[in-house]
Design an enzyme around this catalytic site. Structure first.
Site, PDB file in Angstrom:
ATOM      1  N   PHE A  74      74.937  91.160   6.041  1.00  0.00           N
ATOM      2  CA  PHE A  74      74.812  91.937   4.806  1.00  0.00           C
ATOM      3  C   PHE A  74      75.331  93.327   5.111  1.00  0.00           C
ATOM      4  O   PHE A  74      74.598  94.158   5.649  1.00  0.00           O
ATOM      5  CB  PHE A  74      73.334  91.994   4.428  1.00  0.00           C
ATOM      6  CG  PHE A  74      73.083  92.145   2.957  1.00  0.00           C
ATOM      7  CD1 PHE A  74      74.110  92.107   2.038  1.00  0.00           C
ATOM      8  CD2 PHE A  74      71.788  92.322   2.485  1.00  0.00           C
ATOM      9  CE1 PHE A  74      73.871  92.235   0.679  1.00  0.00           C
ATOM     10  CE2 PHE A  74      71.519  92.451   1.120  1.00  0.00           C
ATOM     11  CZ  PHE A  74      72.566  92.406   0.227  1.00  0.00           C
ATOM     12  N   GLU A  75      76.580  93.564   4.854  1.00  0.00           N
ATOM     13  CA  GLU A  75      77.200  94.815   5.279  1.00  0.00           C
ATOM     14  C   GLU A  75      77.804  95.568   4.098  1.00  0.00           C
ATOM     15  O   GLU A  75      78.067  94.989   3.050  1.00  0.00           O
ATOM     16  CB  GLU A  75      78.281  94.522   6.327  1.00  0.00           C
ATOM     17  CG  GLU A  75      77.713  93.910   7.599  1.00  0.00           C
ATOM     18  CD  GLU A  75      76.759  94.839   8.340  1.00  0.00           C
ATOM     19  OE1 GLU A  75      76.868  96.070   8.178  1.00  0.00           O
ATOM     20  OE2 GLU A  75      75.877  94.338   9.075  1.00  0.00           O
ATOM     21  N   LEU A 139      68.374  87.704  12.166  1.00  0.00           N
ATOM     22  CA  LEU A 139      68.260  88.702  11.098  1.00  0.00           C
ATOM     23  C   LEU A 139      67.251  89.781  11.468  1.00  0.00           C
ATOM     24  O   LEU A 139      66.220  89.483  12.062  1.00  0.00           O
ATOM     25  CB  LEU A 139      67.733  88.054   9.822  1.00  0.00           C
ATOM     26  CG  LEU A 139      68.661  87.297   8.894  1.00  0.00           C
ATOM     27  CD1 LEU A 139      67.961  87.065   7.568  1.00  0.00           C
ATOM     28  CD2 LEU A 139      69.950  88.030   8.685  1.00  0.00           C
ATOM     29  N   ALA A 140      67.555  90.985  11.104  1.00  0.00           N
ATOM     30  CA  ALA A 140      66.554  92.057  11.148  1.00  0.00           C
ATOM     31  C   ALA A 140      66.762  92.853   9.877  1.00  0.00           C
ATOM     32  O   ALA A 140      67.866  93.343   9.625  1.00  0.00           O
ATOM     33  CB  ALA A 140      66.746  92.932  12.379  1.00  0.00           C
ATOM     34  N   TYR A 235      54.233  97.224  18.526  1.00  0.00           N
ATOM     35  CA  TYR A 235      55.080  96.039  18.346  1.00  0.00           C
ATOM     36  C   TYR A 235      54.277  94.734  18.382  1.00  0.00           C
ATOM     37  O   TYR A 235      53.883  94.211  17.353  1.00  0.00           O
ATOM     38  CB  TYR A 235      56.236  96.017  19.373  1.00  0.00           C
ATOM     39  CG  TYR A 235      57.356  95.136  18.878  1.00  0.00           C
ATOM     40  CD1 TYR A 235      58.475  95.673  18.252  1.00  0.00           C
ATOM     41  CD2 TYR A 235      57.259  93.745  18.978  1.00  0.00           C
ATOM     42  CE1 TYR A 235      59.467  94.850  17.739  1.00  0.00           C
ATOM     43  CE2 TYR A 235      58.244  92.916  18.459  1.00  0.00           C
ATOM     44  CZ  TYR A 235      59.343  93.473  17.850  1.00  0.00           C
ATOM     45  OH  TYR A 235      60.319  92.650  17.334  1.00  0.00           O
TER      46      TYR A 235
HETATM   47  P1  NAD Z   1      70.527  94.481  14.037  1.00  0.00           P
HETATM   48  O1  NAD Z   1      70.038  95.420  13.007  1.00  0.00           O
HETATM   49  O2  NAD Z   1      71.456  94.983  15.069  1.00  0.00           O
HETATM   50  O3  NAD Z   1      71.232  93.217  13.323  1.00  0.00           O
HETATM   51  C1  NAD Z   1      70.659  92.618  12.202  1.00  0.00           C
HETATM   52  C2  NAD Z   1      71.632  91.671  11.543  1.00  0.00           C
HETATM   53  O4  NAD Z   1      71.008  91.130  10.371  1.00  0.00           O
HETATM   54  C3  NAD Z   1      72.935  92.314  11.058  1.00  0.00           C
HETATM   55  O5  NAD Z   1      74.008  91.404  11.259  1.00  0.00           O
HETATM   56  C4  NAD Z   1      72.702  92.487   9.550  1.00  0.00           C
HETATM   57  O6  NAD Z   1      73.898  92.496   8.757  1.00  0.00           O
HETATM   58  C5  NAD Z   1      71.912  91.241   9.267  1.00  0.00           C
HETATM   59  N1  NAD Z   1      71.124  91.306   8.034  1.00  0.00           N
HETATM   60  C6  NAD Z   1      70.104  92.138   7.731  1.00  0.00           C
HETATM   61  N2  NAD Z   1      69.620  91.847   6.509  1.00  0.00           N
HETATM   62  C7  NAD Z   1      70.354  90.799   6.043  1.00  0.00           C
HETATM   63  C8  NAD Z   1      70.333  90.038   4.861  1.00  0.00           C
HETATM   64  N3  NAD Z   1      69.463  90.256   3.895  1.00  0.00           N
HETATM   65  N4  NAD Z   1      71.262  89.050   4.726  1.00  0.00           N
HETATM   66  C9  NAD Z   1      72.176  88.794   5.688  1.00  0.00           C
HETATM   67  N5  NAD Z   1      72.223  89.471   6.845  1.00  0.00           N
HETATM   68  C10 NAD Z   1      71.329  90.467   7.013  1.00  0.00           C
HETATM   69  O7  NAD Z   1      69.210  93.846  14.686  1.00  0.00           O
HETATM   70  P2  NAD Z   1      68.882  93.241  16.123  1.00  0.00           P
HETATM   71  O8  NAD Z   1      68.164  94.270  16.895  1.00  0.00           O
HETATM   72  O9  NAD Z   1      70.067  92.570  16.693  1.00  0.00           O
HETATM   73  O10 NAD Z   1      67.803  92.144  15.743  1.00  0.00           O
HETATM   74  C11 NAD Z   1      68.124  90.764  15.624  1.00  0.00           C
HETATM   75  C12 NAD Z   1      66.939  89.951  16.112  1.00  0.00           C
HETATM   76  O11 NAD Z   1      66.761  90.200  17.521  1.00  0.00           O
HETATM   77  C13 NAD Z   1      65.618  90.324  15.440  1.00  0.00           C
HETATM   78  O12 NAD Z   1      64.870  89.164  15.221  1.00  0.00           O
HETATM   79  C14 NAD Z   1      64.951  91.196  16.470  1.00  0.00           C
HETATM   80  O13 NAD Z   1      63.554  91.202  16.366  1.00  0.00           O
HETATM   81  C15 NAD Z   1      65.404  90.490  17.747  1.00  0.00           C
HETATM   82  N6  NAD Z   1      65.247  91.303  18.982  1.00  0.00           N
HETATM   83  C16 NAD Z   1      65.762  92.562  19.056  1.00  0.00           C
HETATM   84  C17 NAD Z   1      65.545  93.305  20.223  1.00  0.00           C
HETATM   85  C18 NAD Z   1      66.084  94.717  20.350  1.00  0.00           C
HETATM   86  O14 NAD Z   1      65.708  95.417  21.306  1.00  0.00           O
HETATM   87  N7  NAD Z   1      66.967  95.143  19.467  1.00  0.00           N
HETATM   88  C19 NAD Z   1      64.836  92.764  21.300  1.00  0.00           C
HETATM   89  C20 NAD Z   1      64.370  91.454  21.201  1.00  0.00           C
HETATM   90  C21 NAD Z   1      64.581  90.730  20.020  1.00  0.00           C
END
Ligand code: NAD
Length: 396
Positions: A74-75, A139-140, A235
């Site tokens: 979702f960009e 997704l986040a 968290y």
């Molecule tokens: P991010 O914000 O970098 O990426 C999120 C992605 O979700 C993006 O591609 C965004 O376009 C997409 N998105 C958001 N809302 C959307 C929607 N409504 N429809 C379609 N796409 C949508 O986040 P991230 O940190 O990579 O997190 C991804 C997963 O990894 C999460 O579940 C997070 O909890 C998990 N995680 C993250 C970390 C960290 O340190 N960042 C650590 C462990 C786990």
């Protein structure tokens, strides 16, 4: 236009098209230098594919395993006067490199929580891809509209039960200070579970299975974070942790749903990295800065790309046994949570102040990673050159 970073708190409102493309190219190069995944996936759907942990997952599947990949995100597109969001450029860069490599790749932009997006995805899989053998759910999001009721839920990143008094870092001002984080009420906790819990992952897998577009032995993986005592109050033992607990429930439910195709659903616990989402969580920038310093000193630091590559190589498609915990989650956060790392981080935590921030922590590394998300600070990119915000190609 000439694009400079415009940082507001934990977001940057500009993104550099050429820098973002260079980031993607660097990750692709990294994967190409790794041994290919001989048992890797061939037809992959990545939900949340444009950045953070989703993009490296897509890159590993495509360039490490030769997979066709369908990415959803979702960009924000660009206008004549404004740059797009970083993920918009990342998607274009990925699609271009995949096409050059002769790999099938398509990217859909829209709300993955909606039933329309699910239907469009299934339609595309049927028409162009064939059955999917890996679904990555990455997704986040801060909001989700429930497709059944139309109600909009907003997640709240808050502790549970009582006020949490904690040290944190003002990233803009490079200042360490203390804050009181007020606890969530029940409604906020439930909303966070609605947004970041497993309901939508389950809905996706039910829709895909119901449409008959999952290949025999199809796997699905969703990402979570657990961390250590330092971050638990905001968290794992907080609203986000409740949502992530719900992922474990969803994994079990999806596992049952996939029995027909001999499939498997797992939650993978990943390490703390700098992403757009993690930067927004109070305490995380300070914890991450400390963690990066210690892990770099001890030689165990991994970038997002390296970490995901290890997940695919050793856990999802490796020869050995998966490292599973009591909830059957895949653990790749072992290096972050090792005593050697955590003891040192915990020892430094009470000592960090604004004055010794650069000495005790890798705040510079955190900031560097943060700007890189938006395509800034990439070696070899000319940031004084004019760029077209609509394109990832340099102007002639
Ligand atoms: P991010 O914000 O970098 O990426 C999120 C992605 O979700 C993006 O591609 C965004 O376009 C997409 N998105 C958001 N809302 C959307 C929607 N409504 N429809 C379609 N796409 C949508 O986040 P991230 O940190 O990579 O997190 C991804 C997963 O990894 C999460 O579940 C997070 O909890 C998990 N995680 C993250 C970390 C960290 O340190 N960042 C650590 C462990 C786990």
């Amino acid at each position: 236009m000439i694009v400079k970073p415009r940082v507001r708190g934990f977001i940057c409102t500009t993104a550099h098209p050429i820098g973002c493309a260079a980031n993607v190219a660097e990750q692709v190069r990294y994967v190409r230098e790794r041994p290919s995944l001989s048992k890797g996936p061939k037809n992959v759907l990545v939900i949340g594919a444009s950045g953070g942990y989703g993009l490296p997952s897509r890159i590993t599947a495509a360039f490490g395993s030769g997979a066709a990949t369908l990415g959803l995100s979702f960009e924000k597109p660009p206008t004549d006067t404004k740059t797009a969001s970083a993920g918009w450029y990342n998607n274009r860069a990925f699609d271009k490199l995949a096409a050059e490599a002769g790999l099938w790749a398509k990217t859909l932009d829209g709300d993955a929580f909606s039933d329309e997006m699910k239907a469009e995805t299934i339609d595309l899989i049927k028409r162009e891809m064939g059955p999917i053998d890996l679904v990555v759910y990455s997704l986040a999001s801060p909001v989700r509209k429930d497709p059944d009721t139309g109600e909009l839920y907003r997640s709240a990143i808050k502790p549970l039960g009582q006020t949490f008094h904690v040290k944190t870092l003002n990233v803009d001002k490079a200042e360490v200070h203390e804050v009181d984080l007020e606890p969530a009420n029940d409604e906020e906790t439930e909303a966070t579970v609605k947004v970041m819990g497993g309901e939508d992952w389950e809905r996706w897998m039910n829709a895909l299975a119901g449409a008959g577009v999952l290949a025999p032995g199809c796997r699905t993986v969703s990402y979570t974070y657990i961390g250590s005592e330092l971050t638990w109050p905001i968290y794992w033992h907080a609203t986000l942790g409740k949502a992530k607990e719900d992922l474990d429930r969803a994994a079990r439910a999806i596992g049952k749903r996939l029995v027909d195709v001999g499939g498997d659903a797992k939650v993978a616990v990943l390490k703390c990295v700098t992403t757009q989402s993690s930067a927004a969580i109070p305490v995380v920038p300070l914890y991450a800065s400390l963690l990066f310093k210690v892990m770099k000193e001890q030689g165990s630091h991994e970038t997002c790309m390296e970490h995901v590559q290890r997940l695919f190589e050793t856990q999802l498609y490796g020869d050995g046994e998966q490292r599973l915990d009591e909830e059957r989650r895949i653990r790749v956060d072992d290096r972050e949570l090792s005593d050697q790392v955590q003891d040192e981080v915990k020892q430094r935590w009470p000592r960090v102040t604004t004055e010794n921030l650069d000495e005790l922590t890798d705040f510079a590394g955190f900031r560097y990673d943060f700007l890189r998300i938006f395509g800034f600070g990439v070696p070899g990119v000319d940031y004084e050159a004019e760029v077209d915000p609509q394109s990832i190609e340099p102007l002639a």
